[in-house]
Scaffold this active site. Structure first.
Site, PDB file in Angstrom:
ATOM      1  N   GLU A 153      -3.636  -3.811  -3.130  1.00 46.92           N
ATOM      2  CA  GLU A 153      -4.317  -4.539  -4.214  1.00 46.92           C
ATOM      3  C   GLU A 153      -4.378  -3.698  -5.481  1.00 46.92           C
ATOM      4  O   GLU A 153      -4.133  -4.178  -6.589  1.00 46.92           O
ATOM      5  CB  GLU A 153      -5.750  -4.898  -3.805  1.00 46.92           C
ATOM      6  N   ASN A 191       0.841  -1.202   0.000  1.00 45.39           N
ATOM      7  CA  ASN A 191       0.000   0.000   0.000  1.00 45.39           C
ATOM      8  C   ASN A 191       0.875   1.251   0.000  1.00 45.39           C
ATOM      9  O   ASN A 191       1.980   1.249   0.550  1.00 45.39           O
ATOM     10  CB  ASN A 191      -0.983   0.013   1.185  1.00 45.39           C
ATOM     11  N   ILE A 192       0.378   2.306  -0.640  1.00 41.55           N
ATOM     12  CA  ILE A 192       1.114   3.569  -0.724  1.00 41.55           C
ATOM     13  C   ILE A 192       0.215   4.679  -0.196  1.00 41.55           C
ATOM     14  O   ILE A 192      -0.857   4.943  -0.766  1.00 41.55           O
ATOM     15  CB  ILE A 192       1.540   3.873  -2.180  1.00 41.55           C
ATOM     16  N   GLU A 193       0.656   5.302   0.896  1.00 40.32           N
ATOM     17  CA  GLU A 193      -0.183   6.316   1.546  1.00 40.32           C
ATOM     18  C   GLU A 193       0.220   7.726   1.132  1.00 40.32           C
ATOM     19  O   GLU A 193       1.343   7.974   0.687  1.00 40.32           O
ATOM     20  CB  GLU A 193      -0.103   6.144   3.064  1.00 40.32           C
ATOM     21  N   CYS A 242      -4.450   1.249  -1.830  1.00 43.84           N
ATOM     22  CA  CYS A 242      -4.248  -0.050  -1.202  1.00 43.84           C
ATOM     23  C   CYS A 242      -3.282  -0.895  -2.035  1.00 43.84           C
ATOM     24  O   CYS A 242      -3.162  -0.707  -3.258  1.00 43.84           O
ATOM     25  CB  CYS A 242      -5.567  -0.814  -1.108  1.00 43.84           C
ATOM     26  N   CYS A 263     -11.285  -1.424  -3.836  1.00 41.50           N
ATOM     27  CA  CYS A 263     -10.459  -2.461  -4.493  1.00 41.50           C
ATOM     28  C   CYS A 263     -11.337  -3.558  -5.080  1.00 41.50           C
ATOM     29  O   CYS A 263     -11.048  -4.078  -6.162  1.00 41.50           O
ATOM     30  CB  CYS A 263      -9.456  -3.046  -3.507  1.00 41.50           C
ATOM     31  N   CYS A 281     -10.821  -3.673   0.557  1.00 42.81           N
ATOM     32  CA  CYS A 281     -11.836  -2.627   0.763  1.00 42.81           C
ATOM     33  C   CYS A 281     -12.790  -2.580  -0.431  1.00 42.81           C
ATOM     34  O   CYS A 281     -12.545  -3.187  -1.479  1.00 42.81           O
ATOM     35  CB  CYS A 281     -11.158  -1.271   0.968  1.00 42.81           C
TER      36      CYS A 281
HETATM   37  N1  THU Z   1      -5.145  -1.223   2.932  1.00 39.08           N
HETATM   38  C1  THU Z   1      -4.687  -2.034   1.938  1.00 39.08           C
HETATM   39  O1  THU Z   1      -3.600  -1.807   1.380  1.00 39.08           O
HETATM   40  N2  THU Z   1      -5.446  -3.092   1.568  1.00 39.08           N
HETATM   41  C2  THU Z   1      -6.623  -3.451   2.162  1.00 39.08           C
HETATM   42  O2  THU Z   1      -7.195  -4.455   1.775  1.00 39.08           O
HETATM   43  C3  THU Z   1      -7.168  -2.636   3.232  1.00 39.08           C
HETATM   44  C4  THU Z   1      -6.415  -1.418   3.583  1.00 39.08           C
HETATM   45  C5  THU Z   1      -4.294  -0.103   3.359  1.00 39.08           C
HETATM   46  C6  THU Z   1      -4.802   1.269   3.046  1.00 39.08           C
HETATM   47  C7  THU Z   1      -4.090   2.092   4.109  1.00 39.08           C
HETATM   48  O3  THU Z   1      -2.785   2.401   3.650  1.00 39.08           O
HETATM   49  C8  THU Z   1      -3.952   1.144   5.289  1.00 39.08           C
HETATM   50  O4  THU Z   1      -4.158  -0.161   4.759  1.00 39.08           O
HETATM   51  C9  THU Z   1      -4.938   1.405   6.400  1.00 39.08           C
HETATM   52  O5  THU Z   1      -6.233   1.480   5.919  1.00 39.08           O
END
Ligand code: THU
Length: 138
Positions: free
Chosen positions: A64, A51-53, A62, A98, A95
Site C-alpha cells: 500500500e 510489498n518490498i522487504e 507494505c 499504512c 497495517c
Molecule cells: N504487508 C503488506 O504489504 N500489506 C499489508 O496490508 C500487510 C502486510 C506485507 C509486509 C511484509 O512484507 C509482509 O506483508 C508480511 O507482513
C-alpha cells in the site's frame, strides 16, 4: 442529473484485477507473504505495487505504501480507491502504519480488500482508522 453517486474513474473490477496482478511485483523473500496494491487517481490513472522487504525486517514497506509513494512521487495528490490483494483466503487488511499514511495523503479513499479467490470487501478508510491523528491537530 443528480451527482450524489459519482462513477469511479477506474472501474472496481479493473482495480481488483490490477491488485491481484501486482502481487507478482512483491519482493518478499523473508515472509513469503505477497501483497499487491492498485491505487486509482481521481483522473483515472492507476499505480500498482507489491510489498518490498528488507534484510533489516522493520524497514520493509507494505504494498500500500509503495503504491502510494510511487504515485505521490509522480506528483499525484487526488486519490479515489485502493485495492489490496493477498494470496490468502483471508482478506489482508492494511497495517496501522499504512492506514496512517493513507489518512495523511488520501483520507477520503475507498479501500477494497481482495482475497486470492477474487472475493472483495469494501470500506472507507475512515472505518479502518477512527479517531485518526493528523495535521489538523498541530
Ligand atoms: N504487508 C503488506 O504489504 N500489506 C499489508 O496490508 C500487510 C502486510 C506485507 C509486509 C511484509 O512484507 C509482509 O506483508 C508480511 O507482513
Amino acid at each position: 442529473m443528480s451527482d450524489h453517486k459519482k462513477t469511479a474513474a477506474v472501474a472496481d473490477s479493473v482495480l481488483k484485477t490490477a491488485a491481484l496482478s501486482a502481487r507478482a511485483l512483491a519482493i518478499a523473500p523473508y515472509s513469503g507473504f505477497r501483497v499487491g496494491a492498485a491505487l486509482s487517481t481521481a483522473d483515472g490513472k492507476t499505480y500498482e505495487a507489491g510489498n518490498i522487504e528488507s534484510s533489516s525486517y522493520s524497514l520493509t514497506l507494505c504494498a500500500e505504501r509503495v503504491a502510494l509513494f510511487k504515485a505521490l512521487s509522480e506528483g499525484e495528490r487526488a486519490f479515489e480507491t485502493i485495492a489490496i490483494a493477498s494470496d490468502t483466503e483471508e482478506f489482508c487488511s492494511p497495517c496501522g502504519a499504512c492506514r496512517q499514511v493513507l489518512w495523511d495523503y488520501a483520507r477520503d479513499i475507498r479501500v477494497i480488500l481482495v482475497n486470492r479467490a477474487g472475493d472483495t470487501r469494501e470500506m472507507p478508510l475512515s472505518d479502518l482508522l477512527p479517531h485518526a491523528f493528523d495535521d489538523r491537530m498541530f
